[in-house]
Design an enzyme around this catalytic site. Structure first.
Site, PDB file in Angstrom:
ATOM      1  N   SER A  36     -16.404  -6.294  -0.075  1.00 52.42           N
ATOM      2  CA  SER A  36     -16.287  -7.716   0.253  1.00 52.42           C
ATOM      3  C   SER A  36     -16.846  -8.597  -0.862  1.00 52.42           C
ATOM      4  O   SER A  36     -17.738  -8.188  -1.608  1.00 52.42           O
ATOM      5  CB  SER A  36     -17.020  -8.029   1.552  1.00 52.42           C
ATOM      6  OG  SER A  36     -16.510  -7.274   2.623  1.00 52.42           O
TER       7      SER A  36
HETATM    8  N1  SAH Z   1     -18.646  -3.426   4.244  1.00 54.87           N
HETATM    9  C1  SAH Z   1     -17.756  -2.869   3.236  1.00 54.87           C
HETATM   10  C2  SAH Z   1     -16.401  -3.527   3.295  1.00 54.87           C
HETATM   11  C3  SAH Z   1     -15.302  -2.537   3.085  1.00 54.87           C
HETATM   12  S1  SAH Z   1     -13.678  -3.088   3.501  1.00 54.87           S
HETATM   13  C4  SAH Z   1     -18.388  -2.973   1.852  1.00 54.87           C
HETATM   14  O1  SAH Z   1     -19.480  -3.551   1.724  1.00 54.87           O
HETATM   15  O2  SAH Z   1     -17.845  -2.407   0.905  1.00 54.87           O
HETATM   16  C5  SAH Z   1     -13.575  -2.670   5.215  1.00 54.87           C
HETATM   17  C6  SAH Z   1     -13.690  -1.218   5.570  1.00 54.87           C
HETATM   18  O3  SAH Z   1     -13.446  -1.105   6.973  1.00 54.87           O
HETATM   19  C7  SAH Z   1     -12.692  -0.285   4.905  1.00 54.87           C
HETATM   20  O4  SAH Z   1     -13.392   0.713   4.217  1.00 54.87           O
HETATM   21  C8  SAH Z   1     -11.884   0.298   6.074  1.00 54.87           C
HETATM   22  O5  SAH Z   1     -11.519   1.652   5.880  1.00 54.87           O
HETATM   23  C9  SAH Z   1     -12.851   0.160   7.225  1.00 54.87           C
HETATM   24  N2  SAH Z   1     -12.294   0.120   8.564  1.00 54.87           N
HETATM   25  C10 SAH Z   1     -11.149  -0.466   9.016  1.00 54.87           C
HETATM   26  N3  SAH Z   1     -11.005  -0.260  10.349  1.00 54.87           N
HETATM   27  C11 SAH Z   1     -12.081   0.467  10.760  1.00 54.87           C
HETATM   28  C12 SAH Z   1     -12.515   0.995  12.021  1.00 54.87           C
HETATM   29  N4  SAH Z   1     -11.796   0.846  13.144  1.00 54.87           N
HETATM   30  N5  SAH Z   1     -13.675   1.697  12.058  1.00 54.87           N
HETATM   31  C13 SAH Z   1     -14.411   1.883  10.935  1.00 54.87           C
HETATM   32  N6  SAH Z   1     -14.053   1.432   9.728  1.00 54.87           N
HETATM   33  C14 SAH Z   1     -12.909   0.716   9.631  1.00 54.87           C
END
Ligand code: SAH
Length: 213
Positions: free
Chosen positions: A59
């Site tokens: 993010s």
């Molecule tokens: N907080 C992360 C943001 C990553 S982007 C950071 O600091 O890098 C969002 C992430 O959510 C992705 O890796 C995606 O695979 C995950 N995601 C999407 N749906 C999800 C779910 N139902 N349960 C767990 N993870 C999920």
């Protein structure tokens, strides 16, 4: 490394309206470049989202700061994060002094970030699975951060929020979402505040979007 760039980034975030010093200090200590793949390292301290592989992104730093501040973090509070991804947001929460539980549905990202946390000795409980169902075993949580955008507030997560706790969750369509700050007032009542104009990768799962469009 990158101390100058990191300081500049923190000033940028401060100018954009983030006031919580414990959040700003934690973000000034966590080395974001360690969570960013080599190919895009040079963008580690730009205030933008960066690809981390598997069609996912780390993010934007402003968004990480916004969500962390909205949690009203205090040392020792128990936080559940949905969407571990690169682990950066979780690492910032740990640095603030929170007890962090985080779930990731992509196995490659889950295991890569678990290895990184072992190497950097970051203490957070990581789990592979569908985060829209929450992590009942350790509930209730003082705060829940959903770092992917869904069509609605996942009901199971609402139930795992402590009374007085806050859930920060982007809700909208697949391209654009509003950030909702959901405060649980009592057993059945929730207050919802909305901040428009965020863009997250989709939340995919039982209480999120279906995998196929
Ligand atoms: N907080 C992360 C943001 C990553 S982007 C950071 O600091 O890098 C969002 C992430 O959510 C992705 O890796 C995606 O695979 C995950 N995601 C999407 N749906 C999800 C779910 N139902 N349960 C767990 N993870 C999920």
């Amino acid at each position: 490394m990158f101390e100058y760039e990191r300081n500049k980034l923190i000033e940028t975030i401060r100018k954009k309206g983030i006031k919580n010093e414990s959040v700003l200090e934690a973000m000034n200590r966590v080395e974001r470049h360690l969570f960013v793949p080599d190919a895009v390292k040079s963008h580690s301290y730009d205030d933008v989202a960066v690809p981390i592989g598997f069609s996912q992104t780390i993010s934007q730093p402003y968004t990480v700061a916004f969500m962390s501040e909205a949690l009203e973090p205090e040392k020792g509070k128990k936080i559940l994060e949905i969407g571990t991804g690169s682990g950066y947001q979780a690492a910032v929460l740990v640095e603030i002094g929170l007890k962090v539980f985080s779930i990731e549905r992509n196995f490659n990202l889950y295991s890569r970030t678990q290895d990184l946390f072992d190497k950097l000795k970051i203490r957070a409980a990581l789990r592979y699975g569908d985060g829209t169902l929450g992590w009942a075993e350790f509930s209730p949580y003082d705060g829940i951060l959903v770092t992917a955008g869904g069509p609605e507030i996942p009901g199971k997560l609402k139930k795992q929020l402590a009374i007085g706790g806050k859930m920060i969750v982007p809700v909208g369509n697949r391209a654009k979402q509003s950030m909702l700050t959901v405060t649980r007032l009592d057993e059945t009542t929730y207050d919802v505040k909305e901040t428009p104009n965020f863009a997250f990768v989709p939340l995919i799962g039982k209480e999120g979007w279906k995998e196929n469009r």
